[in-house]
Motif scaffolding. Structure first.
Motif, PDB file in Angstrom:
ATOM      1  N   LEU A 128      15.116 -15.856  84.628  1.00  9.47           N
ATOM      2  CA  LEU A 128      14.202 -16.310  85.675  1.00  9.47           C
ATOM      3  C   LEU A 128      14.813 -16.034  87.043  1.00  9.47           C
ATOM      4  O   LEU A 128      15.762 -16.691  87.452  1.00  9.47           O
ATOM      5  N   THR A 129      14.262 -15.059  87.747  1.00  3.31           N
ATOM      6  CA  THR A 129      14.724 -14.734  89.097  1.00  3.31           C
ATOM      7  C   THR A 129      14.113 -15.726  90.084  1.00  3.31           C
ATOM      8  O   THR A 129      13.123 -16.398  89.773  1.00  3.31           O
ATOM      9  N   PRO A 130      14.653 -15.815  91.298  1.00  5.39           N
ATOM     10  CA  PRO A 130      14.040 -16.695  92.308  1.00  5.39           C
ATOM     11  C   PRO A 130      12.571 -16.346  92.589  1.00  5.39           C
ATOM     12  O   PRO A 130      11.747 -17.239  92.783  1.00  5.39           O
ATOM     13  N   GLU A 131      12.238 -15.057  92.571  1.00  7.28           N
ATOM     14  CA  GLU A 131      10.851 -14.642  92.815  1.00  7.28           C
ATOM     15  C   GLU A 131       9.923 -15.109  91.694  1.00  7.28           C
ATOM     16  O   GLU A 131       8.816 -15.606  91.961  1.00  7.28           O
ATOM     17  N   LEU A 132      10.371 -14.946  90.455  1.00 10.60           N
ATOM     18  CA  LEU A 132       9.572 -15.412  89.322  1.00 10.60           C
ATOM     19  C   LEU A 132       9.434 -16.928  89.354  1.00 10.60           C
ATOM     20  O   LEU A 132       8.349 -17.465  89.117  1.00 10.60           O
ATOM     21  N   CYS A 133      10.528 -17.604  89.673  1.00 13.43           N
ATOM     22  CA  CYS A 133      10.519 -19.066  89.770  1.00 13.43           C
ATOM     23  C   CYS A 133       9.488 -19.524  90.802  1.00 13.43           C
ATOM     24  O   CYS A 133       8.690 -20.435  90.541  1.00 13.43           O
ATOM     25  N   ALA A 134       9.469 -18.894  91.953  1.00 14.17           N
ATOM     26  CA  ALA A 134       8.535 -19.271  93.012  1.00 14.17           C
ATOM     27  C   ALA A 134       7.085 -19.042  92.579  1.00 14.17           C
ATOM     28  O   ALA A 134       6.216 -19.888  92.824  1.00 14.17           O
ATOM     29  N   ALA A 135       6.814 -17.925  91.923  1.00 10.45           N
ATOM     30  CA  ALA A 135       5.449 -17.631  91.477  1.00 10.45           C
ATOM     31  C   ALA A 135       5.004 -18.609  90.390  1.00 10.45           C
ATOM     32  O   ALA A 135       3.867 -19.089  90.403  1.00 10.45           O
ATOM     33  N   LEU A 136       5.896 -18.926  89.465  1.00 13.23           N
ATOM     34  CA  LEU A 136       5.580 -19.884  88.404  1.00 13.23           C
ATOM     35  C   LEU A 136       5.346 -21.282  88.971  1.00 13.23           C
ATOM     36  O   LEU A 136       4.435 -21.998  88.559  1.00 13.23           O
ATOM     37  N   ARG A 137       6.161 -21.676  89.941  1.00 10.35           N
ATOM     38  CA  ARG A 137       5.996 -22.993  90.582  1.00 10.35           C
ATOM     39  C   ARG A 137       4.672 -23.049  91.345  1.00 10.35           C
ATOM     40  O   ARG A 137       3.973 -24.067  91.312  1.00 10.35           O
ATOM     41  N   ALA A 138       4.323 -21.972  92.041  1.00  6.35           N
ATOM     42  CA  ALA A 138       3.064 -21.935  92.792  1.00  6.35           C
ATOM     43  C   ALA A 138       1.878 -22.151  91.851  1.00  6.35           C
ATOM     44  O   ALA A 138       0.938 -22.886  92.183  1.00  6.35           O
ATOM     45  N   ASN A 139       1.917 -21.541  90.666  1.00 11.47           N
ATOM     46  CA  ASN A 139       0.845 -21.744  89.697  1.00 11.47           C
ATOM     47  C   ASN A 139       0.796 -23.191  89.217  1.00 11.47           C
ATOM     48  O   ASN A 139      -0.281 -23.759  89.055  1.00 11.47           O
ATOM     49  N   ALA A 140       1.953 -23.788  88.990  1.00  8.05           N
ATOM     50  CA  ALA A 140       1.998 -25.187  88.550  1.00  8.05           C
ATOM     51  C   ALA A 140       1.429 -26.112  89.624  1.00  8.05           C
ATOM     52  O   ALA A 140       0.679 -27.051  89.324  1.00  8.05           O
TER      53      ALA A 140
END
Length: 144
Positions: free
Chosen positions: A4-16
């Motif tokens: 999980l990269t920071p970019e993926l983390c941010a996109a996943l959090r935004a969806n949540a």
């Protein structure tokens, strides 16, 4: 490999966050594209994730452990990362995966195929069927 990269983390959090906001406001819950694909390089297990909880560990998406019954739900990133396979291998992130359809289309196609699939025709058909069903829903009346 970093799962999980920071970019993926941010996109996943935004969806949540968007999912939670829709629930709280009584709006239709979003049906986002999968952002992350994890897989077992030696087996059939595959995970598609759309959301990451505040805890930074709990992912939501489609999980397929290779038993013919993929399902939507939550799964732990740390548990997936802790898996050790023969030859020093571990669960990997598909570096080339780009979600092209909403998660519901992947889930519907997986139920038909018995596994997570990226078969374009099946995914497109599942997405179209879901969209037609959504359009044909009778809207609620003002009094409930």
């Amino acid at each position: 490999m970093t799962l999980l990269t920071p970019e993926l983390c941010a996109a996943l959090r935004a969806n949540a966050i968007a999912h939670r906001a829709a629930q709280e406001e009584g709006r239709r819950e979003p049906d986002p594209l999968p952002i992350l694909k994890l897989f077992n390089p030696m087996g059939a297990a595959t995970w598609l994730a759309t959301e990451l909880d505040e805890d930074g560990d709990t992912l939501f998406g489609l999980a397929d452990l290779g038993f013919g019954c993929p399902e939507l739900g939550s799964f732990s990133l740390s548990e997936i990362a802790s898996v050790r396979l023969p030859g020093g291998l571990s669960i990997e992130r598909d570096l080339y995966f780009t979600g092209r359809f909403p998660l519901s289309a992947y889930a519907d196609a997986a139920r038909i195929a018995g596994r997570i699939t990226e078969a374009e025709a099946l995914l497109a058909t599942a997405a179209r069927a879901r969209e037609l069903a959504r359009r044909s829903e009778i809207p609620p009346t003002p009094d409930g």
